[in-house]
Design a protein around this motif. Sequence first.
Motif, PDB file in Angstrom:
ATOM      1  N   ALA A  99      18.726  92.251 145.885  1.00 54.00           N
ATOM      2  CA  ALA A  99      18.199  92.079 144.536  1.00 54.00           C
ATOM      3  C   ALA A  99      18.530  90.702 143.981  1.00 54.00           C
ATOM      4  N   GLY A 100      19.573  90.066 144.524  1.00 56.72           N
ATOM      5  CA  GLY A 100      19.935  88.727 144.084  1.00 56.72           C
ATOM      6  C   GLY A 100      19.201  87.661 144.879  1.00 56.72           C
ATOM      7  N   ALA A 101      19.749  86.463 144.845  1.00 53.56           N
ATOM      8  CA  ALA A 101      19.140  85.351 145.575  1.00 53.56           C
ATOM      9  C   ALA A 101      19.382  85.505 147.068  1.00 53.56           C
ATOM     10  N   ILE A 102      18.386  85.189 147.867  1.00 58.14           N
ATOM     11  CA  ILE A 102      18.485  85.245 149.325  1.00 58.14           C
ATOM     12  C   ILE A 102      18.182  83.852 149.869  1.00 58.14           C
ATOM     13  N   LEU A 103      19.055  83.368 150.737  1.00 61.23           N
ATOM     14  CA  LEU A 103      18.874  82.052 151.352  1.00 61.23           C
ATOM     15  C   LEU A 103      18.077  82.207 152.641  1.00 61.23           C
ATOM     16  N   VAL A 104      16.986  81.442 152.749  1.00 61.30           N
ATOM     17  CA  VAL A 104      16.119  81.520 153.930  1.00 61.30           C
ATOM     18  C   VAL A 104      15.774  80.110 154.396  1.00 61.30           C
ATOM     19  N   ARG A 105      15.109  80.054 155.559  1.00 60.19           N
ATOM     20  CA  ARG A 105      14.597  78.781 156.076  1.00 60.19           C
ATOM     21  C   ARG A 105      13.143  78.624 155.641  1.00 60.19           C
ATOM     22  N   CYS A 106      12.844  77.454 155.134  1.00 61.43           N
ATOM     23  CA  CYS A 106      11.490  77.186 154.652  1.00 61.43           C
ATOM     24  C   CYS A 106      10.500  77.248 155.812  1.00 61.43           C
ATOM     25  N   PRO A 107       9.360  77.923 155.657  1.00 60.65           N
ATOM     26  CA  PRO A 107       8.376  77.988 156.737  1.00 60.65           C
ATOM     27  C   PRO A 107       7.675  76.658 156.992  1.00 60.65           C
ATOM     28  N   ARG A 108       7.772  75.721 156.052  1.00 59.27           N
ATOM     29  CA  ARG A 108       7.111  74.431 156.237  1.00 59.27           C
ATOM     30  C   ARG A 108       8.037  73.399 156.873  1.00 59.27           C
ATOM     31  N   CYS A 109       9.252  73.211 156.304  1.00 58.25           N
ATOM     32  CA  CYS A 109      10.128  72.130 156.778  1.00 58.25           C
ATOM     33  C   CYS A 109      11.411  72.624 157.423  1.00 58.25           C
ATOM     34  N   ALA A 110      11.624  73.945 157.474  1.00 57.43           N
ATOM     35  CA  ALA A 110      12.837  74.544 158.047  1.00 57.43           C
ATOM     36  C   ALA A 110      14.090  74.190 157.253  1.00 57.43           C
ATOM     37  N   GLY A 111      13.912  73.682 156.025  1.00 59.01           N
ATOM     38  CA  GLY A 111      15.047  73.392 155.168  1.00 59.01           C
ATOM     39  C   GLY A 111      15.502  74.625 154.419  1.00 59.01           C
ATOM     40  N   GLN A 112      16.473  74.429 153.539  1.00 54.05           N
ATOM     41  CA  GLN A 112      17.042  75.541 152.776  1.00 54.05           C
ATOM     42  C   GLN A 112      16.117  75.934 151.633  1.00 54.05           C
ATOM     43  N   ALA A 113      15.817  77.216 151.560  1.00 53.10           N
ATOM     44  CA  ALA A 113      14.945  77.731 150.506  1.00 53.10           C
ATOM     45  C   ALA A 113      15.570  78.997 149.912  1.00 53.10           C
ATOM     46  N   TRP A 114      15.100  79.361 148.710  1.00 49.74           N
ATOM     47  CA  TRP A 114      15.614  80.534 148.002  1.00 49.74           C
ATOM     48  C   TRP A 114      14.496  81.545 147.797  1.00 49.74           C
ATOM     49  N   VAL A 115      14.854  82.809 147.917  1.00 51.73           N
ATOM     50  CA  VAL A 115      13.970  83.899 147.507  1.00 51.73           C
ATOM     51  C   VAL A 115      14.605  84.533 146.275  1.00 51.73           C
ATOM     52  N   LEU A 116      13.896  84.461 145.147  1.00 49.47           N
ATOM     53  CA  LEU A 116      14.399  84.964 143.865  1.00 49.47           C
ATOM     54  C   LEU A 116      13.384  85.893 143.229  1.00 49.47           C
ATOM     55  N   ARG A 117      13.873  86.788 142.396  1.00 54.67           N
ATOM     56  CA  ARG A 117      12.963  87.601 141.594  1.00 54.67           C
ATOM     57  C   ARG A 117      12.212  86.700 140.635  1.00 54.67           C
ATOM     58  N   TRP A 130      10.392  96.510 144.200  1.00 56.18           N
ATOM     59  CA  TRP A 130       8.968  96.252 144.080  1.00 56.18           C
ATOM     60  C   TRP A 130       8.644  95.111 143.124  1.00 56.18           C
ATOM     61  N   LEU A 131       9.633  94.501 142.539  1.00 56.19           N
ATOM     62  CA  LEU A 131       9.381  93.383 141.644  1.00 56.19           C
ATOM     63  C   LEU A 131       8.949  92.153 142.437  1.00 56.19           C
ATOM     64  N   ARG A 132       8.071  91.369 141.855  1.00 53.48           N
ATOM     65  CA  ARG A 132       7.535  90.187 142.531  1.00 53.48           C
ATOM     66  C   ARG A 132       8.663  89.197 142.841  1.00 53.48           C
ATOM     67  N   ARG A 133       8.596  88.592 144.029  1.00 50.10           N
ATOM     68  CA  ARG A 133       9.571  87.595 144.465  1.00 50.10           C
ATOM     69  C   ARG A 133       8.918  86.241 144.596  1.00 50.10           C
ATOM     70  N   ARG A 134       9.737  85.191 144.392  1.00 50.88           N
ATOM     71  CA  ARG A 134       9.246  83.815 144.474  1.00 50.88           C
ATOM     72  C   ARG A 134      10.066  83.053 145.508  1.00 50.88           C
ATOM     73  N   LEU A 135       9.387  82.361 146.386  1.00 52.10           N
ATOM     74  CA  LEU A 135      10.027  81.519 147.397  1.00 52.10           C
ATOM     75  C   LEU A 135       9.939  80.069 146.943  1.00 52.10           C
ATOM     76  N   SER A 136      11.085  79.369 146.942  1.00 52.06           N
ATOM     77  CA  SER A 136      11.113  77.968 146.518  1.00 52.06           C
ATOM     78  C   SER A 136      11.991  77.180 147.477  1.00 52.06           C
ATOM     79  N   CYS A 137      11.434  76.105 148.032  1.00 53.86           N
ATOM     80  CA  CYS A 137      12.178  75.260 148.965  1.00 53.86           C
ATOM     81  C   CYS A 137      12.841  74.115 148.202  1.00 53.86           C
TER      82      CYS A 137
END
Length: 245
Positions: A99-117, A130-137
């Motif tokens: 439910a909190g922030a999740i650290l992922v690899r960006c699908p474009r540059c493989a850098g650090q990205a966040w998945v947040l509500r 089921w709440l919408r999530r936003r990915l930001s690199c």
Amino acid sequence: MKRGGDGRDYNLCWALSAASRQQLVHTDPPAPVEPPWLPHAEARPDSPRARHDSAASRRRTLTSDVGRLGCTVSSMTAVENGNAGHFRDPKYRLGGLAAGAILVRCPRCAGQAWVLRDPDSADDSRHHFWLRRRLSCLECAFTDVWNAPRRPGDNARTLPDFSGPNDPYFQLPLWLSVDCRGRVLWAYNAEHLDLLDAYVSARLRERGRDMGGQTLVERLPAWMKDGRHRADVLDGIGRLRALLP
């Protein structure tokens, strides 16, 4: 009043001199003046400085979002309970940590990205899954949006997959992921990592009160629970901690 042969008031001169010395002592030194950047380099959007400033701005924005959405991580170590060798299962589940922030690899540059509500997501559901999530690199400014998929037929929303080692929403590789004893050691975020650290480090582990269903600790693989692997797993956790922003 003491005057000299030249008619000057030496007591007044001494007082003025002392005041000047006091002012010099308490006056802050002037701030160093940095050389100005070249105008053409500052204006170019593809210059190294412009890219650095843009990434820093995105990092500040994401950090603000994490705090505003209640995603600030909290340490869950056994040391907080006054006993570094004792662990009591707090009954966390993977869905709750996701439910909190999740650290992922960006699908474009493989850098650090966040998945947040998404802060604009309407909270009309009793389940945060089921709440919408936003990915930001943080590096290339790539963004994406996840909406809960609907099941064909009855149009009911389906639950994300919390089994790992990918993030449960976009199915992207987790940033906190390393090889450990021929397997993958992973965590969603710092809170998840702290929980693993506290469990593996403890010599005495308690299940805690029964709440029904399997908790994150109860679902850990046997190779992580094996005391003979403690040193290797803690080494892997240390490598994951070094990857935290």
